[in-house]
Design an enzyme around this catalytic site. Structure first.
Site: not given
Length: 748
Positions: A356, A462, A498, A597, A620-621, A631, A668
């Site tokens: 965060h 999201r 999503r 992904e 990312n995934d 990561r 994305c």
């Protein structure tokens, strides 16, 4: 005492870091010997001095180091004689040296023993007490034995590395937020540290309950205040973080255990430390990223509770005019308290790219590096340069280097101005091709609305965010209202919602999932297909929200096999029939796609073409799964690289197959808005890029200054590379030749 000694040695030996081991040592020695002070001084033979590295009982000043020359004080005498010194009144000894900052004038009794390994002095272990007395033989024997054991655990190489920090000038770290900052390093001396809280009991539990209740109320009010403050501006992502903090603070089990510890006779501070650390350790022991980050959130809560329990910390802080915050850990609350007009950069010893705090510094545009392996106290009041592009920290730079970075900052400001001039123009290549720039959304609807004219739609919404901020599953009506707001906000553009993507990196507080390997376990579409009632409620809400706008795209996360797609489509069709029966008329049919992904689906594209309307590559995934690397793990984070040749070849294969089979292809993830990746993606054939709001201006600036042929040429050369470093060098040269090097580093 033998059993106690063995326990101390085992705990010290198992500590992950030297500093943690030393803190454990001094705390446990005080408890075992029933003495008021225990301190460890470690020897730096290059500088011929001792550093006070850990203490319980003395005042170790925050933000600076305490040193003694080898020939100073009784500690120095212990080292020179290489034997114990046991004094009833140390202040009467001719070698006594008074150090005002550590507040040791109250203590008279002194016992110091050397820590020696293979005739090499490593340090001095000291205990002290107010009482005028000599420590007895058993106590001296206990401390000598412990010092011997410590010598075996410590090594000269460890100490050399530790003291090397004081002489480092360039430190590698993880880039957490881009940008360059130059200022004085500053460690906040008002922040309470959990490791400085020691076990203590009370004869008045009622008073401690009252103090704890007050601290809980103060923290809750603080979180609500910060949430409102950031919600009133453009920082909705940050406001959502404080909403989550409030939710964690209201957890019934957490509060019950805090008060139970006080009722057992502990002071409020010790109750906070023991309970928070227990909860945090449970989260940190799990392997998934999101739960690890919640451990940091819990420690942040504990820190705020300690702050509100300490009346001495309630005064104003004297911040410099410009400063770079240096800290072991960083919480969103700490950031919120800092004067934003003075804070120019952040350096954190521990931290994850998706914590965060990292999200918040990116939202605030503060150059930040994390995972800098150096003690914050070493950086206090020293001139620092934070390079958030390269992930570097420079300490006390030479004037020439300082001047160069100051030039880069000036050029970076000018580049941001130039990029903003392009942000309202279409993302069109010099050769004429139109690129769709979409937005990743879900945290800050008001801020996202302001970007409406600058983007071509929502590429990823999201939906799990509202689920995470509530104490139970949101009702269908609540979800309808949520989705309707987004669909209507962009009613003339496609909006991709999503379906619930929880598990592994994202957990619901009311649906905990504990697995040995959660990243490969029950998550994404696997959960919602196993719990079809959750899926059906959510899809019905989406379809109802879309009835008036007709711009809905449904995205299925973490799809591994074709039968998951078939089952999801069957449930979506069922939900559609139920909605039509409910409202009495036919509703618009949504477009249905998957988030690609999982590597298995790369090889199933010909069959997917018959089942889905679009594919959105989640880089990312996909990068993590192709490279088998987390990561957010600082030990292996340097291996994570979306420009790894294997990843680029996978992306090329996906683009090629999508073109052959006529699949609407999108992308994305962080690659979509990363200036280091954008030109390659265009050259590979990607025409829909969905990114975070802060990336839009620079992405458009880049896109409007390249043509397809040169991007394609760059992509082909990158596919021939064998190493990610080769790819990065090629991209850097490509950008520099076109006058856009400043997008991937500081300056123009």
């Amino acid at each position: 005492m033998l059993t106690r000694l063995r326990e101390i040695v085992e705990k010290v030996a198992s500590a992950p870091r030297l500093n943690e081991a030393l803190n454990i040592l001094v705390t446990d020695i005080c408890l075992a010997m029933d003495t008021e002070v225990c301190s460890v001084y470690l020897a730096d033979h290059d500088r011929r001095c001792y550093y006070l590295m850990a203490t319980r009982g003395l005042k170790k000043p925050r933000g600076r180091t305490v040193t003694l020359a080898f020939d100073e004080g009784i500690v120095g005498l212990v080292g020179r004689l290489a034997e114990p010194i046991n004094l009833a009144d140390a202040q009467k000894h001719p070698s006594f040296k008074y150090i005002p900052s550590v507040k040791e004038e109250r203590f008279r009794a002194f016992l110091g023993v050397p820590i020696i390994q293979r005739r090499q002095l490593l340090g001095v272990l000291v205990v002290q007490q107010r009482e005028l007395r000599q420590y007895d033989e058993s106590e001296e024997s206990f401390l000598v034995t412990l010092a011997t054991q410590m010598a075996a655990i410590l090594s000269q190489s460890q100490l050399t590395a530790l003291f090397g920090q004081y002489r480092q000038t360039r430190i590698r770290a993880l880039p957490a937020a881009p940008g360059v900052a130059i200022a004085e390093g500053w460690q906040d001396a008002t922040l309470p540290l959990m490791e400085q809280v020691y076990q203590a009991s009370t004869l008045d539990p009622a008073l401690e309950r009252e103090r704890l209740t007050g601290a809980l109320e103060e923290a809750a009010n603080e979180f609500r205040r910060y949430s409102k403050r950031f919600a009133a501006g453009a920082q909705k992502e940050t406001a959502a973080i404080f909403d989550l903090y409030s939710h964690l603070l209201s957890d019934t089990r957490l509060r019950r255990e805090l008060f139970a510890e006080v009722d057992k006779g502990s002071v409020a501070e010790w109750a906070v430390k023991t309970v928070i650390e227990k909860f945090a350790e449970q989260f940190a022991a799990l392997s998934d990223n999101y739960l690890k980050e919640r451990a940091g959130d819990l420690r942040a809560l504990g820190q705020r509770l300690l702050f509100h329990l300490d009346d001495a910390n309630q005064g104003p802080n004297a911040w410099p005019e410009r400063f770079i915050l240096v800290a072991d850990e960083l919480s969103a609350t700490t950031l919120a308290e800092l004067p934003q007009d003075r804070l120019v950069g952040v350096v954190v010893r521990d931290g994850a790219a998706n914590s965060h705090a990292a999200i918040m510094v990116r939202a605030l545009g503060i150059p930040t590096v994390m995972g800098a392996d150096i003690q914050p106290s070493v950086l206090h009041r020293r001139t620092l340069i934070v390079d958030g592009y390269r992930g570097e920290l420079l300490v006390d730079p030479e004037p020439v280097l300082l001047q160069e970075y100051q030039r880069l900052i000036s050029e970076e400001i000018e580049l941001s101005r130039l990029a903003e001039d392009d942000v309202n123009l279409p993302a069109q290549l010099k050769s004429g091709e139109r690129i769709k720039v979409m937005l990743n959304a879900g945290l800050s609807p008001e801020h996202e609305e302001k970007l409406g004219s600058r983007i071509d739609g929502i590429g990823l919404y999201r939906t799990e965010i509202p689920f995470m901020l509530q104490s139970g599953f949101p009702s269908e009506e609540e979800q309808v209202a949520q989705y309707q707001g987004m669909l209507q906000m962009f009613n003339d553009k496609p909006v991709t919602l999503r379906t619930l993507d929880v598990g592994a990196d994202k957990q619901l507080p009311y649906m905990p999932i504990s697995e040995e390997n959660p990243c490969l376990g029950w998550r994404g579409i696997r959960i919602t297909l196993d719990q079809p009632e959750i899926f059906l409620i959510q899809v019905r809400a989406m379809l109802r929200a879309n009835a008036a706008t007709g711009n809905l795209n449904i995205l299925l996360p973490m799809v591994t096999s074709l039968d998951e797609v078939d089952e999801a489509r069957r449930l979506i069709e069922r939900a559609g029939r139920e909605v039509e029966e409910m409202i009495g008329y036919e509703i618009p049919k949504p477009r249905i796609g998957i988030m690609l992904e999982v590597p298995s689906m790369v090889f199933m594209l010909p069959h997917l073409a018959k089942r889905v309307d679009f594919i959105s590559v989640g880089t990312n995934d996909l990068t993590q799964y192709i490279l088998a690397v987390d990561r957010n793990n600082t030990r292996v984070a340097n291996i994570y690289d979306s420009l790894h040749p294997a990843m680029l070849r996978a992306l090329a294969m996906i683009a090629r197959e999508a073109e052959i089979h006529g699949i609407d292809l999108r992308l994305c993830g962080e690659m979509a808005g990363d200036p280091m990746c954008v030109a390659i993606l265009i050259g590979l054939g990607y025409r829909h890029l969905s990114m975070n709001g802060r990336s839009v201006a620079r992405a458009k600036y880049l896109l409007r200054r390249i043509d397809y042929a040169e991007a394609e040429n760059l992509a082909q050369r990158s596919l021939e590379a064998q190493l990610a470093t080769e790819v990065r060098h090629q991209v850097a040269a490509f950008m520099e030749r076109r006058g856009m090097g400043g997008l991937i580093r500081g300056g123009l």
